[in-house]
Design an enzyme around this catalytic site. Sequence first.
Site, PDB file in Angstrom:
ATOM      1  N   GLU A  88     -17.723 -29.432  30.702  1.00  0.00           N
ATOM      2  CA  GLU A  88     -18.692 -30.230  31.454  1.00  0.00           C
ATOM      3  C   GLU A  88     -17.988 -31.195  32.416  1.00  0.00           C
ATOM      4  OE1 GLU A  88     -22.699 -30.762  29.561  1.00  0.00           O
ATOM      5  OE2 GLU A  88     -21.984 -32.820  29.509  1.00  0.00           O
ATOM      6  N   GLU A 133     -16.756 -29.135  35.223  1.00  0.00           N
ATOM      7  CA  GLU A 133     -17.861 -28.767  36.121  1.00  0.00           C
ATOM      8  C   GLU A 133     -18.268 -29.949  37.000  1.00  0.00           C
ATOM      9  OE1 GLU A 133     -21.333 -27.365  34.015  1.00  0.00           O
ATOM     10  OE2 GLU A 133     -22.458 -26.979  35.861  1.00  0.00           O
ATOM     11  N   CYS A 193     -26.822 -30.406  26.541  1.00  0.00           N
ATOM     12  CA  CYS A 193     -26.585 -30.189  25.110  1.00  0.00           C
ATOM     13  C   CYS A 193     -27.860 -30.109  24.297  1.00  0.00           C
ATOM     14  CB  CYS A 193     -25.758 -31.328  24.525  1.00  0.00           C
ATOM     15  SG  CYS A 193     -24.179 -31.496  25.321  1.00  0.00           S
ATOM     16  N   SER A 205     -26.064 -29.027  33.983  1.00  0.00           N
ATOM     17  CA  SER A 205     -24.798 -28.335  33.758  1.00  0.00           C
ATOM     18  C   SER A 205     -25.104 -26.957  33.179  1.00  0.00           C
ATOM     19  CB  SER A 205     -23.965 -29.147  32.766  1.00  0.00           C
ATOM     20  OG  SER A 205     -22.990 -28.328  32.168  1.00  0.00           O
ATOM     21  N   LYS A 254     -32.940 -26.816  17.866  1.00  0.00           N
ATOM     22  CA  LYS A 254     -31.793 -25.910  17.749  1.00  0.00           C
ATOM     23  C   LYS A 254     -32.185 -24.611  17.066  1.00  0.00           C
ATOM     24  CE  LYS A 254     -28.508 -28.817  19.308  1.00  0.00           C
ATOM     25  NZ  LYS A 254     -27.774 -28.578  20.560  1.00  0.00           N
ATOM     26  N   GLU A 276     -33.583 -22.751  19.836  1.00  0.00           N
ATOM     27  CA  GLU A 276     -32.510 -22.411  20.782  1.00  0.00           C
ATOM     28  C   GLU A 276     -31.735 -21.173  20.317  1.00  0.00           C
ATOM     29  OE1 GLU A 276     -29.130 -25.021  20.800  1.00  0.00           O
ATOM     30  OE2 GLU A 276     -28.747 -24.738  22.931  1.00  0.00           O
ATOM     31  N   GLU A 322     -30.593 -15.074  25.706  1.00  0.00           N
ATOM     32  CA  GLU A 322     -29.321 -15.103  26.433  1.00  0.00           C
ATOM     33  C   GLU A 322     -28.191 -15.660  25.566  1.00  0.00           C
ATOM     34  OE1 GLU A 322     -31.944 -16.967  27.009  1.00  0.00           O
ATOM     35  OE2 GLU A 322     -31.418 -19.029  27.533  1.00  0.00           O
ATOM     36  N   CYS A 349     -29.713 -37.877  19.098  1.00  0.00           N
ATOM     37  CA  CYS A 349     -29.750 -36.954  17.958  1.00  0.00           C
ATOM     38  C   CYS A 349     -29.820 -37.679  16.614  1.00  0.00           C
ATOM     39  CB  CYS A 349     -28.524 -36.052  17.971  1.00  0.00           C
ATOM     40  SG  CYS A 349     -28.257 -35.251  19.554  1.00  0.00           S
TER      41      CYS A 349
END
Lengths: 579, 167
Positions: free
Chosen positions: A285, A288, A305, A325, A364, A367, A372, A509
Site C-alpha cells: 500500500e 502504491e 483493508c 488501493s 470478513k 469477503e 475474485e 476493528c
Amino acid sequence: MSLVNFTINGISMQAEPGATILECAKSAGIHIPTLCHLNLHDTKMVNQVGTCRVCMVEVEGRRNLAPACNTAVAEGMAVRTDSVKAIKARRKVVELLLSNHPKDCLVCARNQNCELQSLAAELSIRRVRYDGKRNNFPWDTSSYSLVRDPNKCVLCRRCETMCNKVQSVGVYSAVNRGFETVIGTAFDEPMLDTVCTFCGQCVSVCPTGALTQVDNTWAVWDAINNPDKFVIVQTAPAVRAALGEEFGMPVGSLVTGKMASALRLLGFDKVYDTDFAADLTIMEEAHEFIERVKNGGTLPILTSCCPAWVKFIEHQFPELLDIPSTCKSPHEMFGAVAKTHLAGKLGVDPANMVVVSVMPCLAKKYEASRPELALESSPYVDYVITTRELGAMIREAGVRFASLPDGEFDSAMGESTGASVIFGATGGVIEAALRTAYAWLTGEKPADVEFTALRGIKGIKEATYNIAGTDFKIAVASGLGNARELLERVRDNPDEYHAIEIMACPGGCVSGGGQPYHGNDPETYAKRAEAIYSEDRAKALRYSHENPEVIALYEEFLGEPGSHRAHELLHTEYTKRTV
Amino acid sequence: MPVADTDMAAKLAELDAYIDSLPTKEGKLITVLHKAQDIIGYLPFDAQHHIARRLGVPSSKVYGVVTFYSFFNIKPKGKYKIACCMGTACFVRGAQAIVDEFKKRLSVETGEATKDMLFSLDTIRCVGACGLAPVISVNGKIYGRVAPDDVNKIIEEYMAKDGGSVG
C-alpha cells in the site's frame, strides 16, 4: 443556564436542563432496568426511542408512568424508580415481551449473553401470565455473515438506528404495522441481495438472539479433525485486544500469547498472525501510494483493508472505484501467500491446506466468499470465525484460557511489527502506511514514530504531514456514516486529500461486529484500542518494512513491492453495484 | 431494477416530472407515494425503488412506509374497487358475511383483484356512515344496509356496465 432541581427516590439532585431521568438516576447510583435504550456516546449510536417501556418510573403528580430513558427531568419533579407501581409495570412489560418470544434460551446463540434474558432474571420473572398469538416469521440465512430470526426481535430499533443513522446504509426498516410489525429489508429481499455491507454492527447492538453471526465453528472443528487436512490459522490485530473478555478478563486485557497457546491446543497445525500480513499490506500500500504520488496517479488513495467499507463504496459511490488501493485486505493476502508459497515450503498440497481466519469482523466472512478472492474455485481463505466464535471453541475444548502460558506464533508468517498491530484501531492502517512511506520517501525515520493526531474514536480526523518537502493531507473516518461524509467531500473536491483511511465500524476493528459484546459500555472500544497501542509500544520493530519475515518473503518469492507476482496475488479489483 | 413495461416507463416519467416540480424533496416521501399511486394505481416494487432513488432515501424506508399505511397498495387494484367497511357498527351488523360473499362470488381474497382486473376487494375502517351499517363502497359510491343477498346484484350492476366476466 440554571440547573434543574428534582428528587429521585427522595434524594435531592440537580442536573442540566434536558438531562433524562435515566442519566440522572445512573449518576446517583440508582439502577433503572432498560432494554431498547443504548447510548455509546462517541460512536453516535444513541437509541432512546422509548419503544420497550421497561424503564418506566413513577413521577409524582403525573397520571401515567414515564419512560426514564427519554423523559427529561424538570424543576420540582419527584421521581420514584422503586415504587410498587413502577416495579409491577416493568414486570408486566417484560412478561408481555416474553409472551411473544421463543423460549428456546438454552439453545439460543445469545444464551447467557442476552439482555432480555438478563432482564427476566433481574426482575425475577417466574411465569408469563399472558399466552396469546405468537409471530412466526421466516429466518433469513441468505448471507455468509449474519442470521436474522425476527421471532426473537423485541422491536427495540437499535439495529435500525445503527444501520440507518450511524452507518447510513439503510438496510432495515420496520415493515407492516401492529402485531405484524417486523424489522425487515426493502421488499423483504434476502440480506445477501441488499445493500448490506455485513459490517455486523446491527449484531453488536441487538439485545437478543434476533441478529446473530453465521456460525462456522463446526466447519473448523471438522477440518481440524480431518487427518487429510493441514489446517493453519491466522488472527487479526483486534482479536488479541478483546478475546480475554470472553473469559471474564477485564476489558482492555491484551492476550496475544495466551491466544497463540489456545490455538495450538485446539489442534491447528500452524498458528500464524494476520499482523504479518498487515506488514505485507503496508509494503504494497505504501508502495502504491508513493507510485501514485510520483506518477500523477489518482489521489487520494483510500485504504482497502475493510471489506464492509469496500462493499459500501461499491454500492454507494460506484463512480469512485478508481481511488481505493487495489491491495487485498491482510487476511486475504495471507491466504493467497499461504496457498501459493507457504504450502510448498511446508511440503503441503495446497488443495489440502485449510486457511482459517480469526477476525473481529462479520464482513470478513462475506469477503472470503467473493469470487475474485479464490485460487480457481477454491477460496484463499476457507473459513472465517469471529473473536466470539474462537471464544466458544476454546470453551468447548475445556481450555482454561486465563491461566494459559504465553505462546508464540509460528515462523515464516508469524512475525510482526508494531505498525501491524495498530491496524486494529481507527487511524492505525494509515499511521502504519505513513511510517513506511515517510521512511521510503526521505530515507530516514520520522522524529516521532507515532502519528497521534490520527488516533482516537472521533468519527473524522484530519492531519497534514510534511514529508520530503511535500504537505500530505490525511483523513481518517470510522463508521460508514462518517465515511459517506468524507467521500462526498472527495467527490466534490477531489484534490483536497492525499490519503484516506476508512473503517466501517465506529472506532475501527476493535469494535467490529465479531467482537465480544460491548456490554453497553461506551468505554469498551477505547480500552481495547489502548491495549493495541500498548502492544505497538512494546515492539522492538515498529516499521512494517523492517519485518524480517516480510523481507524474506519478498527475497524468496515476491520480488519487489508492486511486482507482477505481488499484483497477481496481493491485489484485487472492485465491482460496481447499485443501491 | 429495469422497468420493462413501456406503459410503466411513461407513468414513472410523469411521476419524475412531479418530483422535479417539488420545491424540496425533503420530507416528501408520503406526498410522492400518493402521487405515484394516483398515476400507477398501485405501488409495485420497481416504482418504490424508483422513488427511493429519486428522493435519495433507502428503499427499505419506502417499503416500510408503504406497508405501514393501509391506504397504499402493493398489489394492483381492479377497475371497480369494492371496499367493505369493517368498522365497529358495520362489523356488529354482519360485515364479515358481506366480505365472505364477495370473496366467494369473485374468487378472490381481500387485498386481491380478479384475474380480469375488473374488481378488487378490500376491507376498510369506518367510513362515517354508521347509520347505514353494514356499508360497502364501489369506487367511492356508498351502498348501505347491504345484505349478503345484495352482493350478486351489485357485482352484476358493474359487469353490465363493462360487459366483463367474473373471476
